[in-house]
Structures are given as C-alpha cells and as structure tokens.
Design a protein around this motif. Structure first.
Motif, PDB file in Angstrom:
ATOM      1  N   GLU A  17      11.208  -1.041   0.364  1.00 28.56           N
ATOM      2  CA  GLU A  17      11.865  -1.596   1.549  1.00 28.56           C
ATOM      3  C   GLU A  17      13.352  -1.827   1.296  1.00 28.56           C
ATOM      4  N   ALA A  18      13.692  -2.318   0.094  1.00 31.89           N
ATOM      5  CA  ALA A  18      15.096  -2.573  -0.226  1.00 31.89           C
ATOM      6  C   ALA A  18      15.893  -1.274  -0.281  1.00 31.89           C
ATOM      7  N   LEU A  19      15.332  -0.254  -0.934  1.00 34.29           N
ATOM      8  CA  LEU A  19      16.045   1.017  -1.067  1.00 34.29           C
ATOM      9  C   LEU A  19      16.291   1.666   0.292  1.00 34.29           C
ATOM     10  N   ILE A  20      15.312   1.551   1.181  1.00 39.19           N
ATOM     11  CA  ILE A  20      15.477   2.126   2.527  1.00 39.19           C
ATOM     12  C   ILE A  20      16.462   1.296   3.346  1.00 39.19           C
ATOM     13  N   THR A  21      16.275  -0.030   3.360  1.00 42.68           N
ATOM     14  CA  THR A  21      17.138  -0.910   4.149  1.00 42.68           C
ATOM     15  C   THR A  21      18.591  -0.818   3.693  1.00 42.68           C
ATOM     16  N   GLY A  22      18.794  -0.704   2.388  1.00 45.79           N
ATOM     17  CA  GLY A  22      20.151  -0.633   1.850  1.00 45.79           C
ATOM     18  C   GLY A  22      20.787   0.737   1.956  1.00 45.79           C
ATOM     19  N   GLY A  23      20.044   1.702   2.462  1.00 45.65           N
ATOM     20  CA  GLY A  23      20.582   3.053   2.582  1.00 45.65           C
ATOM     21  C   GLY A  23      20.715   3.760   1.257  1.00 45.65           C
ATOM     22  N   ALA A  24      20.008   3.261   0.237  1.00 47.78           N
ATOM     23  CA  ALA A  24      20.078   3.886  -1.083  1.00 47.78           C
ATOM     24  C   ALA A  24      19.250   5.166  -1.144  1.00 47.78           C
ATOM     25  N   VAL A  25      18.156   5.195  -0.375  1.00 44.55           N
ATOM     26  CA  VAL A  25      17.268   6.362  -0.338  1.00 44.55           C
ATOM     27  C   VAL A  25      16.810   6.564   1.105  1.00 44.55           C
ATOM     28  N   SER A  26      16.819   7.794   1.539  1.00 41.53           N
ATOM     29  CA  SER A  26      16.304   8.110   2.870  1.00 41.53           C
ATOM     30  C   SER A  26      14.783   8.168   2.824  1.00 41.53           C
ATOM     31  N   PRO A  27      14.099   7.665   3.862  1.00 45.18           N
ATOM     32  CA  PRO A  27      12.628   7.742   3.885  1.00 45.18           C
ATOM     33  C   PRO A  27      12.103   9.156   3.670  1.00 45.18           C
ATOM     34  N   SER A  28      12.811  10.148   4.154  1.00 44.93           N
ATOM     35  CA  SER A  28      12.355  11.537   4.005  1.00 44.93           C
ATOM     36  C   SER A  28      12.418  12.017   2.560  1.00 44.93           C
ATOM     37  N   ASP A  29      13.149  11.287   1.718  1.00 48.31           N
ATOM     38  CA  ASP A  29      13.244  11.646   0.297  1.00 48.31           C
ATOM     39  C   ASP A  29      12.309  10.820  -0.571  1.00 48.31           C
ATOM     40  N   LEU A  30      11.494   9.981   0.066  1.00 47.57           N
ATOM     41  CA  LEU A  30      10.595   9.098  -0.675  1.00 47.57           C
ATOM     42  C   LEU A  30       9.159   9.592  -0.613  1.00 47.57           C
ATOM     43  N   MET A  31       8.501   9.597  -1.766  1.00 43.88           N
ATOM     44  CA  MET A  31       7.064   9.868  -1.780  1.00 43.88           C
ATOM     45  C   MET A  31       6.382   8.800  -2.612  1.00 43.88           C
ATOM     46  N   ILE A  32       5.230   8.354  -2.117  1.00 44.39           N
ATOM     47  CA  ILE A  32       4.558   7.214  -2.733  1.00 44.39           C
ATOM     48  C   ILE A  32       3.078   7.502  -2.906  1.00 44.39           C
ATOM     49  N   THR A  33       2.483   6.746  -3.804  1.00 44.67           N
ATOM     50  CA  THR A  33       1.031   6.780  -3.956  1.00 44.67           C
ATOM     51  C   THR A  33       0.573   5.419  -4.437  1.00 44.67           C
ATOM     52  N   ASN A  34      -0.683   5.113  -4.159  1.00 42.91           N
ATOM     53  CA  ASN A  34      -1.250   3.845  -4.589  1.00 42.91           C
ATOM     54  C   ASN A  34      -2.737   4.037  -4.846  1.00 42.91           C
ATOM     55  N   ARG A  35      -3.267   3.289  -5.805  1.00 41.44           N
ATOM     56  CA  ARG A  35      -4.690   3.402  -6.122  1.00 41.44           C
ATOM     57  C   ARG A  35      -5.540   3.119  -4.891  1.00 41.44           C
ATOM     58  N   THR A  36      -5.124   2.109  -4.104  1.00 41.48           N
ATOM     59  CA  THR A  36      -5.770   1.838  -2.822  1.00 41.48           C
ATOM     60  C   THR A  36      -4.908   2.495  -1.741  1.00 41.48           C
ATOM     61  N   LYS A  37      -5.301   3.670  -1.310  1.00 42.25           N
ATOM     62  CA  LYS A  37      -4.452   4.481  -0.442  1.00 42.25           C
ATOM     63  C   LYS A  37      -4.065   3.811   0.869  1.00 42.25           C
ATOM     64  N   PRO A  38      -4.945   3.022   1.522  1.00 42.49           N
ATOM     65  CA  PRO A  38      -4.539   2.368   2.775  1.00 42.49           C
ATOM     66  C   PRO A  38      -3.256   1.542   2.660  1.00 42.49           C
ATOM     67  N   LYS A  39      -2.984   0.969   1.476  1.00 51.80           N
ATOM     68  CA  LYS A  39      -1.741   0.221   1.289  1.00 51.80           C
ATOM     69  C   LYS A  39      -0.537   1.134   1.468  1.00 51.80           C
ATOM     70  N   ALA A  40      -0.626   2.322   0.900  1.00 56.32           N
ATOM     71  CA  ALA A  40       0.461   3.285   1.051  1.00 56.32           C
ATOM     72  C   ALA A  40       0.542   3.795   2.485  1.00 56.32           C
ATOM     73  N   ASP A  41      -0.603   4.010   3.105  1.00 55.44           N
ATOM     74  CA  ASP A  41      -0.628   4.498   4.488  1.00 55.44           C
ATOM     75  C   ASP A  41       0.030   3.503   5.443  1.00 55.44           C
ATOM     76  N   ARG A  42      -0.127   2.208   5.162  1.00 57.04           N
ATOM     77  CA  ARG A  42       0.485   1.197   6.028  1.00 57.04           C
ATOM     78  C   ARG A  42       2.015   1.279   5.983  1.00 57.04           C
ATOM     79  N   LEU A  43       2.550   1.631   4.829  1.00 54.62           N
ATOM     80  CA  LEU A  43       4.001   1.787   4.712  1.00 54.62           C
ATOM     81  C   LEU A  43       4.485   2.990   5.506  1.00 54.62           C
ATOM     82  N   LYS A  44       3.677   4.036   5.530  1.00 52.23           N
ATOM     83  CA  LYS A  44       4.042   5.210   6.318  1.00 52.23           C
ATOM     84  C   LYS A  44       4.045   4.896   7.810  1.00 52.23           C
ATOM     85  N   GLN A  45       3.204   3.980   8.218  1.00 49.25           N
ATOM     86  CA  GLN A  45       3.199   3.578   9.628  1.00 49.25           C
ATOM     87  C   GLN A  45       4.518   2.910  10.019  1.00 49.25           C
ATOM     88  N   VAL A  46       5.157   2.271   9.037  1.00 55.03           N
ATOM     89  CA  VAL A  46       6.440   1.607   9.284  1.00 55.03           C
ATOM     90  C   VAL A  46       7.596   2.586   9.107  1.00 55.03           C
TER      91      VAL A  46
END
Length: 273
Positions: A17-46
């Motif tokens: 959230e900080a990297l996106i809000t601060g303009g340090a990284v564009s969301p389109s350049d970010l890829m994420i994963t989590n052991r519990t995938k729904p947690k990661a999916d919720r971030l994609k919804q935002v």
C-alpha cells in the motif's frame, strides 16, 4: 521493472500500500502471492492492475526485485528451496531483523538487502532501515533507496544496532499506542471524561506533536520545557511519571533483545541444517 511481494500479511500489505500510494511502484508492475490466496485476491480488488500469482515460483521468475514478507523461520526454508530462481540479475529483499544479509548471500546469487519498514510508512512517513549485502550491486542500492525515499526516510543501519533501531522504528508505534491507550483509560477511570472524547483529544494531540517535530518548531527536550512551566500542573504530572516509570523502558529493551537473540539462534540453526 517488476516488483514481487511474497507474503501479504500485515507488513506485506502495508509495504504494498505504501509503495503504491507513494508512487514508488505502479500497480501494473506489482505481482504478489500469499499462502492463503484470498488475502492476495482482496488486494487485487482494491488495486486492480496488480497481478496475483499462485506460487512464489512465478513471482520470483517474473520479478526483478522480490520482497520476502513471510515469517522469519519460513524465509530460510523458502530461500533455500527457491535458490536456483534467485539469479544474479535479481534483488532479494528481506524485511525481518533476525536474518542477517550475509546468510542470504550464502544461499542465492542475487543481490541481497534487508529493509525493515514501519507501519508509519503507510502514511508516507517514518524511517525504513537498510542493510546492504557486500555483493549488492550499486544499481539495486540506488533503485531501492530512491523507491523508499518516496515512502519514508531511508537510513542505512549497522548490524550492531539493528534490534534497538527496529524497536524504535518498527515496534515503536505499537509501544506508543499502548502508552496512549493506558493514558486514555486512566483519564476515563479518574475523571468524568468519556472514552470517545479522551481518544479524540489524545489522537489529535499526537498528530499535533508530530507536526511540531516535523516542522522543527521544537525538539523533544525543548518541547517539554515549553509545556512544563516551573511549579505548574504539567510539572506535577512529570514528577509522578519520573517516580513511577522505574526501569520500564530498560526492561522493554532487555525483553525485545532476548526475544531477538532467541529467534536469531533458531533461525541460524535452521540455516545451517
């Protein structure tokens, strides 16, 4: 440049959230994963443009910088298991204090860095603590420094004071929150003020205090001098605090350092197993 985040728990999410809000990284350049995938999916919804992968392998393969935001003991297992994927042109970033950068450098060929963020980075404030590996390429040092300058004040820190620095920067907000909550509870218990009012007053006091320090109107000592008029009410309160605090903070640092040493010992054993 593609940035990967493995682990979207509390700190992984705050970092994203900080990297996106601060303009340090564009969301389109970010890829994420989590052991519990729904947690990661919720971030994609935002942040709809981020990419959610099913496994760390995909994140590592497709990213240039990989932030590992899992539990300390799991970092060693993950890094050992995925070592062939951390090629020389990539940069591995750990965000946990007990794991020393030289340990990571023994496991992978990529540049290695430790960056300890703070929850305050979510407000594009506070400090982030840096430790660069001896073989970390200058390109990655400059890139990460510039990136975190947009969300914090980056500071390179010596290994000998990494724990106490983390206590202040990373744990400090929780410690101050606890003290403030105790302050509020005592006000409610001892006077006629209600909790909501006491909370509102306290929160805005902290915000104002931060602004005074940020704008450099006062330092901590001069601020106390300005408020604490000799023979006044504030002085009476300070006298009670001086009498009652005892070794509270000394004991706090002893406890955190002991926990740190215990964790580092178990991690080192796992590292050498």
């Amino acid at each position: 440049m593609k940035v990967g985040i493995i682990g979207t728990g509390n700190m992984g999410t705050i970092l994203l959230e900080a990297l996106i809000t601060g303009g340090a990284v564009s969301p389109s350049d970010l890829m994420i994963t989590n052991r519990t995938k729904p947690k990661a999916d919720r971030l994609k919804q935002v942040y709809g443009d981020i990419t959610v992968e099913n496994s760390p392998d995909e994140v590592i393969k497709q990213s240039d910088i990989i932030f590992i935001c899992v539990k300390p003991l799991d970092i060693i297992s993950l890094t050992k298991e995925k070592a062939p994927l951390f090629s020389r042109e990539k940069c591995l970033v750990s965000i946990t204090s007990p794991i020393q950068v030289p340990w990571l450098e023994q496991l992978v060929d990529s540049s290695c860095v430790r960056i300890i963020p703070s929850i305050t980075n979510r407000a594009l404030a506070g400090v982030s603590l840096f430790t660069f590996g001896s073989s970390c390429k200058k390109h990655w040092k400059d890139t990460l420094w510039e990136m975190f300058s947009k969300v914090s004040v980056p500071l390179e820190i010596d290994e000998s004071i990494i724990r106490v620095s983390s206590d202040i920067v990373s744990c400090g907000p929780a410690f101050i929150s606890f003290l403030t909550r105790s302050f509020i509870e005592a006000a409610v218990a001892e006077t006629k003020i209600d909790e909501d009012t006491a909370t509102m007053l306290s929160e805005n006091m902290l915000i104002g205090l931060g602004e005074l320090l940020k704008q450099k109107h006062y330092t901590l000592p001069t601020l106390q001098e300005k408020v604490c008029v000799k023979g006044g009410i504030t002085g009476e309160g300070i006298a009670v605090m001086e009498q009652e605090k005892g070794e509270l903070f000394e004991k706090l640092f002893r406890a955190t350092h002991k926990k740190f040493a215990d964790e580092a010992f178990h991690i080192y054993k796992k590292f050498n197993s």
